[in-house]
Design an enzyme around this catalytic site. Structure first.
Site, PDB file in Angstrom:
ATOM      1  N   CYS A 188      -9.718   1.941 -12.757  1.00  0.00           N
ATOM      2  CA  CYS A 188     -10.356   3.091 -13.377  1.00  0.00           C
ATOM      3  C   CYS A 188     -10.593   2.841 -14.863  1.00  0.00           C
ATOM      4  CB  CYS A 188      -9.510   4.343 -13.168  1.00  0.00           C
ATOM      5  SG  CYS A 188     -10.286   5.841 -13.808  1.00  0.00           S
TER       6      CYS A 188
ATOM      7  N   CYS B 205      -4.669   7.869 -10.152  1.00  0.00           N
ATOM      8  CA  CYS B 205      -5.530   8.101 -11.317  1.00  0.00           C
ATOM      9  C   CYS B 205      -6.613   9.139 -11.026  1.00  0.00           C
ATOM     10  CB  CYS B 205      -6.174   6.773 -11.715  1.00  0.00           C
ATOM     11  SG  CYS B 205      -7.283   6.873 -13.112  1.00  0.00           S
TER      12      CYS B 205
END
Length: 407
Positions: A111, A216
């Site tokens: 991410c 995340c």
């Protein structure tokens, strides 16, 4: 009078900074510190996930509300940006493919590479003309607080002063081009000082928030229930690796990771995942948390991402002495990294490019995680783990077989 810390390099002034706002104390204080130093700060909140959890709650809604409240309090512009499509394509879909293949990914590292330090940075540059991106990560760069895109200098990623909160592990795949335009305002601070700064600035509400946990941008979930929405169950057997007896059943290798306790119904003995056999769907399990089958002193990894530049000794001698870890909270272990190709400059992603020899065996070296390399304060980069080398159990078995043949 407020001191203006805008910085000129190659005739271009670094003044406008977009700060990635999460609604938490770290990004809030990062924005506050930048404003106090005279930067023109804009707060951007990323919405990367828009699916509600099992209780019908979307974690991003509360985070966005808190981020907007902080920006209003700091009197800086607030903007919400949508990267749901990018997150799905570049991070989440890849994560699901990995689980289907029986490996355990690290979406936080991916991410940062694809979303925060690529999509967000480019969006900030092209939509509001931002000179740099700032985040609340506990990390530093060799450029200090100033981005160096305009000087052409290579930037090194350095550990934060707060070693317990240091987040360079999660930044180990960030591109050099992005790092040159990045500022980490919290790199010189400890967490307790950051909370005190927040409270003294009237941000007690944010300072009191619990640390974010879980996948995340998705948040904390019941993993088995969550992953079952995206990966079809493929039942298989738990197999005792010593006796080769079936000791239980499972609903799919995607729900288990190396080193995890199995909690097999009806068994008093504790078993732990040693290896996942994706072809058969079976999982080899070891009796005992510290069974030798869970430990290995070598790792085979894929193509490395070097943050600053390829280490000269590695590409000169084909060998690099540094330190290693594959989990954020673990201690660093001395290691020797060697190339598995004859010509290290000609790297093929389809081959195992690195062999990492560890000073001492580590538990549960997990395919899909990242081998992250350090030298002193510097994070050199990382490479994805393809598989561990022979376990201590395998080596003991081979040694016994050799001794029997010799006798």
């Amino acid at each position: 009078m407020k001191q203006n810390h805008s910085f000129s390099q190659m005739g271009r002034q670094i003044k406008r900074v977009v700060c990635a706002m999460s609604g938490g104390v770290d990004s809030s204080v990062a924005a506050l510190l930048l404003k106090q130093k005279g930067y023109e700060v804009l707060g951007f909140f990323m919405r990367n996930w828009d699916i509600r959890d099992e209780q019908g709650v979307c974690k991003a809604d509360q985070d966005a509300e808190d981020a907007a409240w902080v920006c209003k309090k700091l009197q800086i512009p607030f903007q919400e940006v949508n990267f749901v499509k990018e997150y799905w394509n570049d991070v989440f879909s890849e994560m699901i493919r990995d689980y289907e293949s029986g490996i355990t990914p690290n979406p936080d590292i991916l991410c940062n590479r694809h979303i925060k330090f690529t999509a967000l940075l480019e969006h900030a540059r092209h939509t509001v003309g931002a000179d740099a991106l700032a985040t609340g990560h506990y990390a530093r760069t060799s450029a200090g607080e100033f981005a160096t895109e305009y000087s052409g200098q290579q930037v090194r990623l350095l550990k934060a002063v707060d070693r317990l909160k240091d987040q360079t592990f999660f930044l180990s795949q960030v591109p050099q081009k992005a790092l040159r335009r990045t500022i980490f305002p919290l790199g010189e601070f400890t967490k307790d000082v950051v909370k005190k700064i927040a409270s003294s600035a009237g941000l007690e509400r944010i300072a009191a928030r619990k640390e974010s946990m879980g996948i995340c941008f998705i948040g904390k979930r019941n993993f088995s229930e969550f992953i079952a929405q995206y990966v079809d169950p493929r039942p298989g057997n738990f197999v005792d690796l010593e006796t080769r007896e079936v000791v239980g059943r499972h609903n799919g290798v995607h729900q288990w990771t190396v080193g995890q306790r199995c909690n097999i119904a009806g068994l008093a003995r504790a078993y732990f995942v040693a290896e996942k056999l994706t072809d058969s769907g079976d999982i080899l399990v070891a009796p005992g948390h510290d069974h030798p089958a869970l430990y290995s002193s070598t790792v085979h990894a894929g193509q490395p991402h070097w943050i600053h530049s390829p280490p000269e000794d590695f590409y000169g001698r084909g060998m690099l002495e540094c330190e290693f870890k594959f989990q954020h909270t673990e201690s660093l272990v001395p290691c020797v990294v060697t190339s598995r190709t004859h010509n290290p400059w000609h790297r093929s992603p389809s081959k195992n490019d690195l062999t990492v020899s560890l000073a001492n065996p580590l538990r549960a070296l997990t395919p899909g995680q990242f081998a992250v390399f350090y030298r002193g304060d510097e994070c050199l980069g990382s490479a994805r783990i393809l598989r561990p080398g022979p376990s201590q159990f395998d080596l003991d078995v081979d040694s016994c077989r050799t001794k029997r043949r010799e006798s």
